[in-house]
Motif scaffolding. Sequence first.
Motif, PDB file in Angstrom:
ATOM      1  N   GLN A   1       0.830  -1.203   0.000  1.00  0.00           N
ATOM      2  CA  GLN A   1       0.000   0.000   0.000  1.00  0.00           C
ATOM      3  C   GLN A   1       0.863   1.251   0.000  1.00  0.00           C
ATOM      4  N   ASP A   2       0.456   2.248  -0.791  1.00  0.00           N
ATOM      5  CA  ASP A   2       1.193   3.505  -0.803  1.00  0.00           C
ATOM      6  C   ASP A   2       0.624   4.465   0.233  1.00  0.00           C
ATOM      7  N   SER A   3       1.221   5.647   0.357  1.00  0.00           N
ATOM      8  CA  SER A   3       0.822   6.589   1.406  1.00  0.00           C
ATOM      9  C   SER A   3      -0.529   7.233   1.130  1.00  0.00           C
ATOM     10  N   ASN A   4      -1.093   7.017  -0.072  1.00  0.00           N
ATOM     11  CA  ASN A   4      -2.412   7.556  -0.410  1.00  0.00           C
ATOM     12  C   ASN A   4      -3.530   6.539  -0.213  1.00  0.00           C
ATOM     13  N   GLY A   5      -3.180   5.336   0.226  1.00  0.00           N
ATOM     14  CA  GLY A   5      -4.203   4.324   0.463  1.00  0.00           C
ATOM     15  C   GLY A   5      -4.455   3.403  -0.705  1.00  0.00           C
ATOM     16  N   ASN A   6      -3.739   3.572  -1.821  1.00  0.00           N
ATOM     17  CA  ASN A   6      -3.867   2.657  -2.960  1.00  0.00           C
ATOM     18  C   ASN A   6      -3.082   1.383  -2.656  1.00  0.00           C
ATOM     19  N   TYR A   7      -3.670   0.242  -2.986  1.00  0.00           N
ATOM     20  CA  TYR A   7      -2.997  -0.999  -2.611  1.00  0.00           C
ATOM     21  C   TYR A   7      -3.157  -2.080  -3.660  1.00  0.00           C
ATOM     22  N   VAL A   8      -2.267  -3.064  -3.548  1.00  0.00           N
ATOM     23  CA  VAL A   8      -2.290  -4.286  -4.354  1.00  0.00           C
ATOM     24  C   VAL A   8      -2.325  -5.453  -3.387  1.00  0.00           C
ATOM     25  N   ASP A   9      -3.216  -6.416  -3.638  1.00  0.00           N
ATOM     26  CA  ASP A   9      -3.313  -7.602  -2.780  1.00  0.00           C
ATOM     27  C   ASP A   9      -2.628  -8.789  -3.446  1.00  0.00           C
ATOM     28  N   ILE A  10      -1.918  -9.569  -2.639  1.00  0.00           N
ATOM     29  CA  ILE A  10      -1.249 -10.779  -3.113  1.00  0.00           C
ATOM     30  C   ILE A  10      -1.705 -11.943  -2.239  1.00  0.00           C
ATOM     31  N   ARG A  11      -2.115 -13.038  -2.872  1.00  0.00           N
ATOM     32  CA  ARG A  11      -2.557 -14.226  -2.151  1.00  0.00           C
ATOM     33  C   ARG A  11      -1.610 -15.380  -2.467  1.00  0.00           C
ATOM     34  N   TYR A  12      -1.489 -16.313  -1.513  1.00  0.00           N
ATOM     35  CA  TYR A  12      -0.497 -17.376  -1.618  1.00  0.00           C
ATOM     36  C   TYR A  12      -1.145 -18.748  -1.440  1.00  0.00           C
ATOM     37  N   MET A  13      -0.464 -19.775  -1.965  1.00  0.00           N
ATOM     38  CA  MET A  13      -0.930 -21.149  -1.833  1.00  0.00           C
ATOM     39  C   MET A  13      -0.696 -21.652  -0.404  1.00  0.00           C
ATOM     40  N   THR A  14      -1.410 -22.712  -0.048  1.00  0.00           N
ATOM     41  CA  THR A  14      -1.194 -23.389   1.235  1.00  0.00           C
ATOM     42  C   THR A  14       0.109 -24.160   1.167  1.00  0.00           C
TER      43      THR A  14
END
Length: 827
Positions: free
Chosen positions: A312-325
Amino acid sequence: MRGNGTILVYVNGVRYHKVTDSSIAVGQPGFGGYGFIQGGWSNMTSLRLGPLDRIAPAAVSSTGFAVTALANNVDIQWTPTADDTNGTGVYSYNVYRNGVFIGETPPPLFADAAVSPATGYTHAVEVVDLHGNASSQYSFNVTTAPAGSIEPRRTGVRSEGSYWGGGGEQIDMRSGNLNFTLGLVRAQGRGGWGVPLGLSYNSQNWRKDVATWRFGRDVGYGFGWRLMAGAITPIHSNLLTVHHYVFTDATGAEYRLDINTSGVWTSSQGAYVSYVEATNRLYFNNGSFWVMGALSGGTEDDAGSRYPTRIQDSNGNYVDIRYMTGLNAAYSNSSARISQVEDVRASTGGATYTFTYNSDPITHITGISNSINKAETYSFTYTVASTLSAPFAGSGTFGTAQMLQIVTQTGPSLSHTFEYIVNGAGELTKVTLPFQGELRWTHSEFTFAGNRAVREVTQRQLVKQNGATPWTYSISHPSGDTAYSTRSQATLDDPSGTGQRVWYFTTAAGFTQGLVWKFEQKHMPGAVVKRRQEYTWVQDGAGRPYIGTVLATADPGQTYQKQSKTEQTLDVYGNVTQRKEYAYGNLSTPARTFNNTYLNSSTYLNGFVRNRLSTAQVTNGSQTATLATITYDTHYGDALPTTPEQWTAPASVRGIANRVVTPATTRDYRYDQTGTLKVVMDELGRYVETTNSQAKDYAVPAAVTPNGDTSMQETYTWNAFLGLTQDAAPNGAVSTITYDASARPQSVTSPHGAVSTYAYTNSPPTVTVTTSLRWVKTTMDGLGRTIKVERGYNGGGGGTKSTVDTEYEPCACSPFGKVKRVSLLTR
């Protein structure tokens, strides 16, 4: 309760108490706690009841140990072990030194800081399950490094390192490590912000001292390869005590975070990051942060490491990353294997990129697809599992491993092919690039002080196109470096025999050990120095080294030599607070001195917004000019009519510049709530307003209007991957762009109606642009460089009308060589 009267008490999987009381003869089934209020037991969410586990786990494997033995610290890592099929699960590992218990650690990572330099020790590790059963011990010998020495092995691309290479290749001229990075996808935010993700390989997977240690791992991408934004790994010195953290960046460079200030961990090395262990957040000094929500567990090779689930940047924009078990893990987000990436271009809760894996014992990535019709789609193939052997003579085998063999960008059908040393050590020796150019490397063994051996690149070859003669670059070092723990010098000779580059490194103990202090470019034969740079290193307030002075000399030793000098001062956040420039002929009085100040109120510093320039001035000693004055955050801007995707309200400070004053102009800026620019106004009240596209979640502009005059408005249209498809100018002129299945331009229509079409071939690599009957065909070599440009037309008497050829030759000045000659325009 064990049969011997030992009671083990766990809360949320962590053992908080152990007591032995053999006087307890009988009891009642159930559970409770001292001081519970009536009905308080209902707040407990889970309870596990079962038979007593009397079977000890298997011992740890000897093939997975990696030991970094410094002078006063020994870091130990091993491959985790699963409990037996009917067991209660592995709880922790006990570590012994010379037969004496020294600590317990939940992850398979441990730091022994109570050791002396140049001393031999016998360490042992045993596995303990949740019922206290301990495996047999695995013992190994360790000899600490000599006093004042450093670790000769070094991976990744470090901020204070010296590197040479091209096309994804970076050779560490001090350690000899080869880093090869292949960019794959780029998750996108707003305002040009994004998160690149790529595969990265490091060749120094081994080291030998009294034993051979395997540092290379396979976490789902092939032995020695990783695909990540970065990682945080805790190194414990006891059950609930972290000795230090290791921050690993996307290239595999490792930095010790060993300064603990009230739970905020920072580094005295070249990394300007802060890890807040209470929130599992890694902060950068621009106000952005990573939520380290993925914890690799089970029997993963990297168990205990954390990976970012939100960036997430300082303006609240974000990227989500998900992972395997993870393997033998019981929770999601428990491995390094990325399953999905969601950015601003995805639908709500959807995935922009999806990663697929096979069913190998260590599941390996087989494909990347996307939902936005982008060219970032890939397939992956691997070698068959084979015996993994250390590259040192007599070091034995270390189980089996699979190597990444081919990465294919499936749209344009372009591949990178990888080959490895035949001895089974997993050292990368050749990469065939998409257009059939090649990079090749030869690795050799060298033993430093303390009998510590590593592998290093000593030869690099470049093949500019299929069938061409290789250009061979040799890398040599002084044989006397056996007395040091670092290389003292690295010399690179180019294939033409006319150029040479030499790096010199400090060998004396201290914070500068291993850092470059001089660099020379020489003309051969005769090794005539044409340019020299000498570096003086200093430390900031946190002990991080940086270059304080650079002395540059042209034609050193000649009567006509010229020298210039620059000096800089950095604060503890890596900001340049002062820079002095000295002119040729006067190295005592600076010609110009630049002074910078930054936002430094507690609000900004505590919010990790620490790199915003506030004022910039320059002086020549008698006159001073203010170059810029910047104010921030007095007006964030306008709200949006809908809540955008991949955005959340940020902290109270963002570090958005709302006014910039320079000697020539004053600019005022307004933004929407995501921090995306909306209005720019000058000192005369003239302004340009941007209307950001609601259909694209405000990630790109839909229209730009000067001074509120809609008749002068320019509008834009974008596709799913945010590629521009139409630009409509205020005078009615419209340009359009279409793309092929590989997201390459297919046709471009100009405002005047002319249509240019694009055609591509891979073998030979060409791009042909046809406009009406006229065409231009560009042919490239195996490295993607232009070697021929042909022009012609398809009408009567058509055909090729002109040709321009370009040839290249090797030089030490450039990893891919330089232009040798360009032909005159010919028919």
